[in-house]
Design a protein around this motif. Structure first.
Motif, PDB file in Angstrom:
ATOM      1  N   SER A 203       1.856  -8.829   0.264  1.00 27.91           N
ATOM      2  CA  SER A 203       2.342  -7.520   0.694  1.00 27.91           C
ATOM      3  C   SER A 203       2.335  -7.410   2.224  1.00 27.91           C
TER       4      SER A 203
ATOM      5  N   ARG B 141       0.236  -6.120  -7.038  1.00 24.35           N
ATOM      6  CA  ARG B 141       1.328  -5.761  -6.150  1.00 24.35           C
ATOM      7  C   ARG B 141       1.036  -4.474  -5.371  1.00 24.35           C
ATOM      8  N   LYS B 142       0.353  -3.522  -6.024  1.00 20.67           N
ATOM      9  CA  LYS B 142       0.189  -2.207  -5.384  1.00 20.67           C
ATOM     10  C   LYS B 142      -1.267  -1.798  -5.152  1.00 20.67           C
TER      11      LYS B 142
END
Ligand code: NAD
Length: 492
Positions: free
Chosen positions: A65, A20-21
């Motif tokens: 994202s 996710r990051k």
């Protein structure tokens, strides 16, 4: 942009945080040219998969994202990714990682620079660090770097944090360890230093002569969601106060650093934390309140969330008063609060100035309301900006005053262009800049302060639940500040 060279090894490389990051942040660094040709990324976890499947997963993470992934740029980027299954408790198997790192180092001419990112359950941090060293994964040479990046939580009290730190420091020096506190990667948290040390107007008033109190609020709208089993063992005090809030408070409280370098800034933050008053039992009990959300509606009742025991005494809310025993802050409290299932999602700092010593407008015959306090608000999220509340004359024939606001809100385009915390922090790791990471002395002082609160709380069974979902916490959080004849600037 300056190109940085390194081979990355991500433990927990198939985890939520990584997808996710971390990978999208690396992609941003790639697009900006901070990473170009001389880098490789190895993902590891216990799952079995080949490089192609991993690269497809990376592409999906980029797409999720908001990136386009049909470009040559995206394909070139993911071609730098490799996967190796590995159980972190299997010491002998680190040899496989070593060979792969050495091979990729040669292939991409990364010059021996290595970044080890531990994005997994903290009970493995010590073992991994030890095996990295004993199994020869740290590269050698005068000009190479080996850096260890550690996710939170760093211990669950001072003693466990110290054990963890002792374990890490057998393999890595303090300047090689980057303890992530992603709040330190946020634009407006970094702006605290610019605001204070770049403005005479601000810093000359930044003390107990002119500031009445400072309020830090980290408010979450959601409940525990899927992190319940972790959260129930932790609680708001450990999860938010010991790290994020203590870091923000130390940036607000510190003296001016000699220069804007990690060494100088850390020295001042540590000095500030050392002068934070560690409470005795009686003061801990009066100066900190805890809460847990709940209601007759079981949808919004902490004790009825999945994976939470029905008799859980874990706090989902904390408010407290912090006092610094030093010349700058003596007598000026810092109030902090954080919690889940509150009215809104935001982070802000409110600096409340003292009222003028004499209010010349409020003589007996005047109908004037007393002057309001000047308040400087730092909006951290969701919208970034500042607001300064001043008193001005109302536009009528009489003479009365009213509070007005000077607002600066970062515009949408600029917000969009603002790097995400993890992009910034990964860039800092590549540069070897420790400014926005928590040093061990900071972590240890923060734990010593927080442990004292925990100790007192553990003596007594709390009356939970004690706050309604979508409120701003329990009544005790209001009493805490009203007792001092003050109020929260952000109120419902
Ligand atoms: P996760 O559970 O999604 O991922 C854990 C990873 O570790 C997986 O890749 C799993 O396969 C791997 N793993 C587990 N046991 C292993 C073993 N014995 N050997 C090898 N690999 C193993 O966790 P996450 O949410 O990605 O969190 C990772 C770290 O980041 C944690 O320390 C967490 O506290 C921290 N963190 C996460 C978030 C977040 O938003 N997810 C936010 C802040 C901090």
């Amino acid at each position: 942009a300056t190109e940085r060279k390194a081979v990355f090894l991500f433990f927990g490389g198939t985890g939520d945080l990584a997808y996710r990051k971390l990978y999208p942040s690396l992609f941003n660094l790639y697009r900006k040219g901070n990473l170009r040709s001389h880098f490789a990324v190895i993902g590891t976890s216990r799952a079995k998969m080949d490089d192609d499947k991993f690269r497809a997963a990376i592409k999906k993470s980029l797409a999720d994202s908001g990136n386009r992934t049909d470009s040559k740029e995206a394909s070139d980027f993911v071609s730098h990714f490799y996967y190796q299954d590995h159980d972190v408790t299997d010491t002998a198997h680190y040899a496989v990682l070593k060979d792969l790192m050495d091979k990729l180092d040669k292939k991409y001419k990364a010059e021996g620079h290595r970044i080890f990112y531990l994005s997994m359950a903290p009970q493995f941090f010590g073992t991994i660090a030890q095996d990295l060293k004993t199994q020869g994964l740290l590269s050698e040479g005068n000009d190479v770097f080996n850096r260890l990046v550690i996710e939170k939580p760093f211990g669950r009290d001072y003693d466990s944090a110290r054990l963890l730190n002792d374990a890490l420091s057998k393999s890595f020096d303090e300047d090689q360890i980057f303890r992530i506190d992603h709040y330190l990667g946020k634009e407006m948290i970094q702006n605290i230093e610019a605001l204070r040390f770049g403005n005479t107007l601000v810093e000359s008033l930044w003390n107990n002569r002119y500031i009445d109190n400072i309020q830090v609020t980290l408010s979450e709208k959601l409940g525990v969601e899927e992190r319940a089993s972790y959260y129930d063992n932790s609680g708001a005090l450990r999860d938010m106060v010991q790290n994020h809030i203590m870091q923000i408070v130390s940036l607000l409280a510190m003296e001016q650093p000699v220069a804007f370098t990690d060494t100088d800034i850390r020295a001042e933050k540590v000095k500030a934390l050392r002068s934070l008053r560690v409470y005795n039992v009686a003061d801990a009990a009066t100066n900190f309140v805890r809460g847990q959300y709940g209601s007759i509606n079981e949808q919004a009742d902490y004790r009825h969330e999945d994976n939470v025991p029905h008799d859980s005494t874990t706090e989902t809310f904390v408010a407290g008063k912090l006092l610094f025993d030093n010349y700058r802050w003596s007598g000026t409290p810092f109030y902090i609060r954080t919690g889940k299932m509150l009215a809104d999602k935001f982070t802000r700092v409110d600096v409340v100035f003292k009222r003028p010593l004499v209010d010349i407008f409020a003589f007996p015959q005047s109908q004037n309301t007393p002057l309001a306090a000047n308040v400087l608000t730092i909006f951290v999220e969701p919208h970034a900006g500042f607001s300064l509340q001043l008193n001005a004359k109302t536009n009528d024939t009489g003479f009365s005053t009213e509070p007005i606001k000077l607002d600066y809100l970062v515009d949408a385009q600029k917000s969009k262009d603002t790097p995400e915390p993890y992009e910034r922090l990964l860039h800092d790791v590549l540069k070897g800049d420790g400014t926005n990471f928590s040093s061990w002395p900071e972590v240890s002082y923060a734990w010593k302060f927080v442990d004292q609160i925990r100790r007192v709380w553990d003596l007594q069974e709390p009356q939970f639940p004690n706050y309604t979902p979508h409120s701003m916490g329990p009544a005790a959080a209001e009493e805490l500040i009203q007792r001092d004849h003050r109020e929260w600037v952000y109120r419902l």
